[in-house]
Design an enzyme around this catalytic site. Structure first.
Site, PDB file in Angstrom:
ATOM      1  N   CYS A 140       6.988  -7.714   1.420  1.00 50.64           N
ATOM      2  CA  CYS A 140       6.629  -6.030   0.836  1.00 50.64           C
ATOM      3  C   CYS A 140       4.378  -7.274   1.384  1.00 50.64           C
ATOM      4  O   CYS A 140       3.795  -7.975   0.200  1.00 50.64           O
ATOM      5  CB  CYS A 140       6.644  -5.751   0.175  1.00 50.64           C
ATOM      6  SG  CYS A 140       4.809  -4.633   0.142  1.00 50.64           S
ATOM      7  N   CYS A 177       3.104  -5.909  -1.605  1.00 47.27           N
ATOM      8  CA  CYS A 177       3.561  -7.256  -3.038  1.00 47.27           C
ATOM      9  C   CYS A 177       2.595  -7.966  -2.894  1.00 47.27           C
ATOM     10  O   CYS A 177       2.801  -8.782  -4.180  1.00 47.27           O
ATOM     11  CB  CYS A 177       5.115  -6.841  -3.045  1.00 47.27           C
ATOM     12  SG  CYS A 177       6.336  -5.390  -3.499  1.00 47.27           S
ATOM     13  N   ASP A 192      -9.158  -0.325   2.580  1.00 43.64           N
ATOM     14  CA  ASP A 192      -8.197  -0.643   3.190  1.00 43.64           C
ATOM     15  C   ASP A 192      -8.888  -1.985   4.218  1.00 43.64           C
ATOM     16  O   ASP A 192      -9.999  -1.775   5.200  1.00 43.64           O
ATOM     17  CB  ASP A 192      -8.457   1.044   4.255  1.00 43.64           C
ATOM     18  CG  ASP A 192      -6.789   0.817   5.274  1.00 43.64           C
ATOM     19  OD1 ASP A 192      -6.108   1.263   4.743  1.00 43.64           O
ATOM     20  OD2 ASP A 192      -7.069  -0.298   6.629  1.00 43.64           O
ATOM     21  N   HIS A 230       7.664  -2.331  -6.811  1.00 45.58           N
ATOM     22  CA  HIS A 230       7.316  -1.993  -5.281  1.00 45.58           C
ATOM     23  C   HIS A 230       8.279  -0.157  -5.283  1.00 45.58           C
ATOM     24  O   HIS A 230       9.673  -0.375  -5.634  1.00 45.58           O
ATOM     25  CB  HIS A 230       8.391  -2.898  -4.790  1.00 45.58           C
ATOM     26  CG  HIS A 230       8.239  -2.579  -3.170  1.00 45.58           C
ATOM     27  ND1 HIS A 230       8.050  -3.233  -2.693  1.00 45.58           N
ATOM     28  CD2 HIS A 230       9.100  -1.946  -2.829  1.00 45.58           C
ATOM     29  CE1 HIS A 230       8.341  -2.931  -1.035  1.00 45.58           C
ATOM     30  NE2 HIS A 230       8.889  -1.984  -1.210  1.00 45.58           N
ATOM     31  N   GLY A 276       3.544   8.343  10.040  1.00 45.10           N
ATOM     32  CA  GLY A 276       2.714   8.041  10.097  1.00 45.10           C
ATOM     33  C   GLY A 276       2.575   6.194   8.805  1.00 45.10           C
ATOM     34  O   GLY A 276       1.911   5.610   9.087  1.00 45.10           O
ATOM     35  N   THR A 327       3.393   3.026   7.172  1.00 46.65           N
ATOM     36  CA  THR A 327       3.321   1.665   8.319  1.00 46.65           C
ATOM     37  C   THR A 327       3.434   0.645   8.209  1.00 46.65           C
ATOM     38  O   THR A 327       4.424  -0.497   7.939  1.00 46.65           O
ATOM     39  CB  THR A 327       2.290   1.603   9.156  1.00 46.65           C
ATOM     40  OG1 THR A 327       0.972   1.077   8.539  1.00 46.65           O
ATOM     41  CG2 THR A 327       1.667   2.124  10.503  1.00 46.65           C
ATOM     42  N   HIS A 370       5.603   0.396   1.693  1.00 49.75           N
ATOM     43  CA  HIS A 370       4.906   0.335  -0.424  1.00 49.75           C
ATOM     44  C   HIS A 370       4.291   1.455  -0.621  1.00 49.75           C
ATOM     45  O   HIS A 370       2.880   1.645   0.376  1.00 49.75           O
ATOM     46  CB  HIS A 370       4.260  -0.900  -0.647  1.00 49.75           C
ATOM     47  CG  HIS A 370       3.815  -1.321  -1.768  1.00 49.75           C
ATOM     48  ND1 HIS A 370       4.900  -2.297  -2.668  1.00 49.75           N
ATOM     49  CD2 HIS A 370       3.435  -0.520  -2.721  1.00 49.75           C
ATOM     50  CE1 HIS A 370       4.062  -2.602  -3.843  1.00 49.75           C
ATOM     51  NE2 HIS A 370       3.809  -1.380  -4.152  1.00 49.75           N
ATOM     52  N   HIS A 413       1.343   3.790  -0.929  1.00 53.16           N
ATOM     53  CA  HIS A 413       0.547   4.316  -1.216  1.00 53.16           C
ATOM     54  C   HIS A 413      -1.262   5.089  -0.936  1.00 53.16           C
ATOM     55  O   HIS A 413      -0.086   6.105  -0.441  1.00 53.16           O
ATOM     56  CB  HIS A 413      -0.156   2.667  -0.204  1.00 53.16           C
ATOM     57  CG  HIS A 413      -0.219   3.096   0.608  1.00 53.16           C
ATOM     58  ND1 HIS A 413       1.003   2.730   1.607  1.00 53.16           N
ATOM     59  CD2 HIS A 413      -1.194   3.355   2.346  1.00 53.16           C
ATOM     60  CE1 HIS A 413       0.777   2.659   2.961  1.00 53.16           C
ATOM     61  NE2 HIS A 413       0.441   2.775   3.221  1.00 53.16           N
ATOM     62  N   HIS A 430      -4.129   6.840   0.389  1.00 53.63           N
ATOM     63  CA  HIS A 430      -5.162   7.198   0.908  1.00 53.63           C
ATOM     64  C   HIS A 430      -6.306   7.259   0.461  1.00 53.63           C
ATOM     65  O   HIS A 430      -6.200   8.925   0.548  1.00 53.63           O
ATOM     66  CB  HIS A 430      -5.391   7.128   2.767  1.00 53.63           C
ATOM     67  CG  HIS A 430      -4.395   6.327   2.789  1.00 53.63           C
ATOM     68  ND1 HIS A 430      -4.711   5.511   4.087  1.00 53.63           N
ATOM     69  CD2 HIS A 430      -3.213   6.210   3.426  1.00 53.63           C
ATOM     70  CE1 HIS A 430      -3.713   4.841   4.690  1.00 53.63           C
ATOM     71  NE2 HIS A 430      -2.685   5.257   4.793  1.00 53.63           N
TER      72      HIS A 430
HETATM   73  P1  5GP Z   1       0.289   3.739   6.063  1.00 55.03           P
HETATM   74  O1  5GP Z   1      -0.104   3.350   7.751  1.00 55.03           O
HETATM   75  O2  5GP Z   1       1.295   2.919   5.574  1.00 55.03           O
HETATM   76  O3  5GP Z   1      -0.491   4.573   5.977  1.00 55.03           O
HETATM   77  O4  5GP Z   1      -1.313   2.605   5.339  1.00 55.03           O
HETATM   78  C1  5GP Z   1      -1.234   1.555   5.270  1.00 55.03           C
HETATM   79  C2  5GP Z   1      -2.457   0.859   5.586  1.00 55.03           C
HETATM   80  O5  5GP Z   1      -2.688  -0.334   4.697  1.00 55.03           O
HETATM   81  C3  5GP Z   1      -3.669   0.856   7.029  1.00 55.03           C
HETATM   82  O6  5GP Z   1      -3.981   2.007   6.723  1.00 55.03           O
HETATM   83  C4  5GP Z   1      -3.636  -0.167   6.701  1.00 55.03           C
HETATM   84  O7  5GP Z   1      -4.960  -0.861   7.692  1.00 55.03           O
HETATM   85  C5  5GP Z   1      -3.529  -0.952   6.197  1.00 55.03           C
HETATM   86  N1  5GP Z   1      -3.619  -2.609   5.905  1.00 55.03           N
HETATM   87  C6  5GP Z   1      -1.906  -3.107   6.200  1.00 55.03           C
HETATM   88  N2  5GP Z   1      -2.542  -4.574   5.796  1.00 55.03           N
HETATM   89  C7  5GP Z   1      -3.443  -4.813   4.832  1.00 55.03           C
HETATM   90  C8  5GP Z   1      -3.515  -5.720   4.612  1.00 55.03           C
HETATM   91  O8  5GP Z   1      -2.946  -6.961   4.856  1.00 55.03           O
HETATM   92  N3  5GP Z   1      -5.225  -5.342   3.419  1.00 55.03           N
HETATM   93  C9  5GP Z   1      -5.484  -4.333   3.153  1.00 55.03           C
HETATM   94  N4  5GP Z   1      -7.088  -4.181   2.719  1.00 55.03           N
HETATM   95  N5  5GP Z   1      -5.069  -3.354   4.258  1.00 55.03           N
HETATM   96  C10 5GP Z   1      -4.343  -3.622   4.828  1.00 55.03           C
HETATM   97 ZN    ZN Z   2       6.018  -4.294  -1.987  1.00 59.60          ZN
END
Ligand code: 5GP
Ligand code: ZN
Length: 113
Positions: free
Chosen positions: A3, A6, A29, A45, A92, A94, A97, A99, A101
């Site tokens: 993850c 994590c 981000d 997690h 959406g 991706t 874990h 989070h 925004h």
């Molecule tokens: P989701 O699409 O799951 O709502 O948001 C995942 C977010 O994590 C995306 O906006 C993506 O740019 C960000 N993200 C993915 N991998 C990493 C990383 O390794 N470091 C950081 N700082 N952000 C990441």
């Molecule tokens: Zn995790």
């Protein structure tokens, strides 16, 4: 566990951290969608908002508190911002874990894409 968040929490991969305590970490981000784009992440997690239950729902209060403080620190508390939790494939999400925004520094259109 494989993850990425994590790994950031364990400091195995770097992140631009803006806040950290025992329960929560917040970092920039990697692919920002607004001038301010932070991710607020519980250290435990939890795969998604659907995994919140009576044992862990206190973390949501904590995350909201951190979001308020970060909004103030970034001077978007009065102008406004968007706090978003993408959930599941249609939502959406991706990274599996939980989070939040925190997006701000520009006008946010509605509806989202
Ligand atoms: P989701 O699409 O799951 O709502 O948001 C995942 C977010 O994590 C995306 O906006 C993506 O740019 C960000 N993200 C993915 N991998 C990493 C990383 O390794 N470091 C950081 N700082 N952000 C990441
Ligand atoms: Zn995790």
């Amino acid at each position: 566990m494989d993850c990425i968040f994590c790994k950031i929490i364990q400091h195995e991969i770097p992140a631009n951290t803006v806040y950290e305590d025992d329960e929560v970490i917040a970092f920039k981000d990697i692919n920002p969608q607004a001038p301010i784009h932070l991710l607020i992440v519980p250290k435990e997690h939890v795969a998604s908002i659907m995994e919140i239950n009576d044992d862990n729902r206190e973390i949501l209060n904590k995350i909201i508190q951190v979001a308020q403080n970060l909004a103030r620190q970034n001077n978007i508390d009065n102008k406004g911002f968007r706090l978003v939790v993408n959930t599941g494939d249609d939502g959406g999400q991706t990274v599996k874990h939980l989070h939040f925004h925190l997006l701000g520094g520009r006008f946010m259109t509605w509806p989202p894409g």
